[in-house]
Design an enzyme around this catalytic site. Structure first.
Site, mmCIF file in Angstrom:
data_model
loop_
_atom_site.group_PDB
_atom_site.id
_atom_site.type_symbol
_atom_site.label_atom_id
_atom_site.label_comp_id
_atom_site.label_asym_id
_atom_site.label_seq_id
_atom_site.Cartn_x
_atom_site.Cartn_y
_atom_site.Cartn_z
ATOM 1 N N GLU A 112 -0.755 -15.330 12.159
ATOM 2 C CA GLU A 112 -1.651 -15.410 13.412
ATOM 3 C C GLU A 112 -2.859 -16.532 13.017
ATOM 4 O O GLU A 112 -3.341 -17.146 13.886
ATOM 5 C CB GLU A 112 -2.206 -14.319 13.826
ATOM 6 C CG GLU A 112 -1.478 -13.601 14.753
ATOM 7 C CD GLU A 112 -1.397 -14.126 16.279
ATOM 8 O OE1 GLU A 112 -0.926 -15.145 16.358
ATOM 9 O OE2 GLU A 112 -1.900 -13.419 17.163
ATOM 10 N N THR A 154 -7.849 -21.670 23.641
ATOM 11 C CA THR A 154 -8.162 -20.345 23.026
ATOM 12 C C THR A 154 -9.609 -20.721 22.769
ATOM 13 O O THR A 154 -10.653 -20.090 22.805
ATOM 14 C CB THR A 154 -7.456 -19.924 21.799
ATOM 15 O OG1 THR A 154 -6.193 -19.601 22.324
ATOM 16 C CG2 THR A 154 -7.847 -18.528 21.487
HETATM 17 P P1 ADP Z 1 -0.676 -17.308 22.531
HETATM 18 O O1 ADP Z 1 -1.884 -16.352 22.438
HETATM 19 O O2 ADP Z 1 0.124 -17.067 23.373
HETATM 20 O O3 ADP Z 1 -0.143 -16.931 20.852
HETATM 21 P P2 ADP Z 1 -2.159 -19.595 21.595
HETATM 22 O O4 ADP Z 1 -2.808 -20.789 22.112
HETATM 23 O O5 ADP Z 1 -3.443 -18.652 20.815
HETATM 24 O O6 ADP Z 1 -1.102 -18.622 22.247
HETATM 25 O O7 ADP Z 1 -1.400 -20.021 19.925
HETATM 26 C C1 ADP Z 1 -0.296 -20.836 20.162
HETATM 27 C C2 ADP Z 1 -0.760 -21.931 18.993
HETATM 28 O O8 ADP Z 1 -0.149 -21.734 17.833
HETATM 29 C C3 ADP Z 1 -0.243 -23.191 19.485
HETATM 30 O O9 ADP Z 1 -0.813 -24.181 19.280
HETATM 31 C C4 ADP Z 1 1.230 -23.079 18.853
HETATM 32 O O10 ADP Z 1 1.709 -24.734 18.667
HETATM 33 C C5 ADP Z 1 0.926 -22.679 17.585
HETATM 34 N N1 ADP Z 1 2.101 -22.062 16.702
HETATM 35 C C6 ADP Z 1 2.546 -22.339 15.738
HETATM 36 N N2 ADP Z 1 3.819 -21.656 15.546
HETATM 37 C C7 ADP Z 1 4.060 -21.038 16.637
HETATM 38 C C8 ADP Z 1 5.195 -20.166 16.853
HETATM 39 N N3 ADP Z 1 6.120 -19.874 16.149
HETATM 40 N N4 ADP Z 1 5.214 -19.478 18.051
HETATM 41 C C9 ADP Z 1 3.879 -19.775 18.957
HETATM 42 N N5 ADP Z 1 3.080 -20.645 18.445
HETATM 43 C C10 ADP Z 1 3.078 -21.120 17.508
#
Ligand code: ADP
Length: 311
Positions: A133, A186
């Site tokens: 995360e 975010t």
């Molecule tokens: P959420 O809260 O829906 O997880 P965020 O915008 O906080 O969305 O996080 C998504 C970010 O993490 C994006 O920039 C995305 O490219 C990155 N990321 C890296 N690997 C993954 C993955 N396996 N699944 C989802 N997002 C990913």
């Protein structure tokens, strides 16, 4: 086990009064991941469908989380003579506010743990999932990975040391999630927050958080409903979500126990008692949002008490 397929559920973090500490697990929305033992040592992401995401281990939350548990296992137990290949099939849109990155991080540690013969409990896995995360959000937070792993409602009581608690809850709770197809970074959702809060609002918020937890344990829907209030974050963030108030009011008017912003948004959630109320609430939220010309999708889901699982 040398080959498994898993379901990695979406999650709703914050739940109004529990900013950064509460979360719940959904049943009908989630990614799938496949894990295979391979003769080549290390972690490899071999396939990604449903989203444009990096294959590099250090850039994908699944890769970082998988490596965190594998390295720890080799330190705690013994060196591993095989590698693990991962396929990620995204169904949860990134940036939707329902834990897309958390599903990958939690799924990765769950899958690798199964392949390793389950050396860690689900609670112990939270720590490794947080490492994944961190690359999506810049900080090691657990409010989505905890419900994704443990299921149900969860509380992150503290981080230092990590203290996570699964909250007992009634089994008739359903969530409705409306996801407007707009992007809220975010960083923007964080930027509108204020570093100081008033004592008056703090008192209201912790009263509500205590109320929500008590209501869930007591299976008292009136207390749950009264407690689903956010006097600190929602007033600052709701302006980022077009028609938020109208959607929230339509959910409440149609019988939702409460409604608010899911995670950092833009998704809007409502909690309901029973599936027929949830269906009415979803219809009302949908009709309200149809007037905005913003594309959206809407989901109804029972609260998922199990969390991530083998399918
Ligand atoms: P959420 O809260 O829906 O997880 P965020 O915008 O906080 O969305 O996080 C998504 C970010 O993490 C994006 O920039 C995305 O490219 C990155 N990321 C890296 N690997 C993954 C993955 N396996 N699944 C989802 N997002 C990913």
């Amino acid at each position: 086990m040398s080959n498994i397929k898993i379901f990695c559920p979406a999650t709703i973090a914050n739940l109004n009064c529990g900013f950064d500490v509460m979360g719940l697990c959904l049943e009908t929305i989630g990614d799938e991941m496949i894990f295979r033992k391979s003769p080549t040592k290390g972690i490899k992401i071999t396939k990604i469908t449903g989203a444009e995401l990096p294959f590099e281990i250090d850039k994908n939350v699944a890769g970082v989380a998988a490596l965190a548990i594998l390295n720890n296992y080799e330190k705690d137990f013994n060196p591993v003579s095989f590698g693990i290949e991962i396929e990620i099939h995204k169904k949860i849109k990134t940036g939707s506010g329902i834990g897309s990155s958390a599903a990958s991080a939690a799924g990765a540690v769950f899958g690798v743990n199964e392949i390793l013969g389950k050396p860690y409990s689900k609670s112990e896995l939270v720590h490794f999932a947080m490492k994944g995360e961190a690359i999506a959000s810049g900080s090691e937070h657990a409010d989505n990975v905890t419900p994704c792993l443990l299921g149900g409602f969860t509380l992150v009581r503290g981080y230092d040391p990590l203290d996570i608690i699964k909250i007992e809850s009634p089994n008739e709770l359903f969530a409705v999630v409306l996801h407007p197809h707009i992007e809220i970074k975010t960083s923007d959702a964080r930027a509108v927050l204020e570093p100081m809060i008033s004592l008056k609002n703090a008192i209201k918020q912790w009263g509500n958080l205590g109320g929500l937890i008590a209501g869930l344990y007591m299976k008292d829907y009136e207390i749950i409903s009264r407690s689903l209030e956010d006097v600190i974050i929602e007033p600052l963030r709701k302006g980022l979500i077009p028609n938020f108030d109208k959607v929230k009011n339509s959910a409440l008017k149609n019988g939702a126990l409460g409604a608010g912003i899911s995670g950092a948004g833009p998704s809007i959630f409502a909690l309901c008692k029973g599936s027929s109320i949830a269906k009415n609430v979803a219809k009302a939220m949908e009709n309200t949002y149809l007037k905005t010309n913003i594309p959206f999708d809407i989901h109804i889901s029972k609260v998922n008490d199990e969390g991530v699982k083998i399918i």
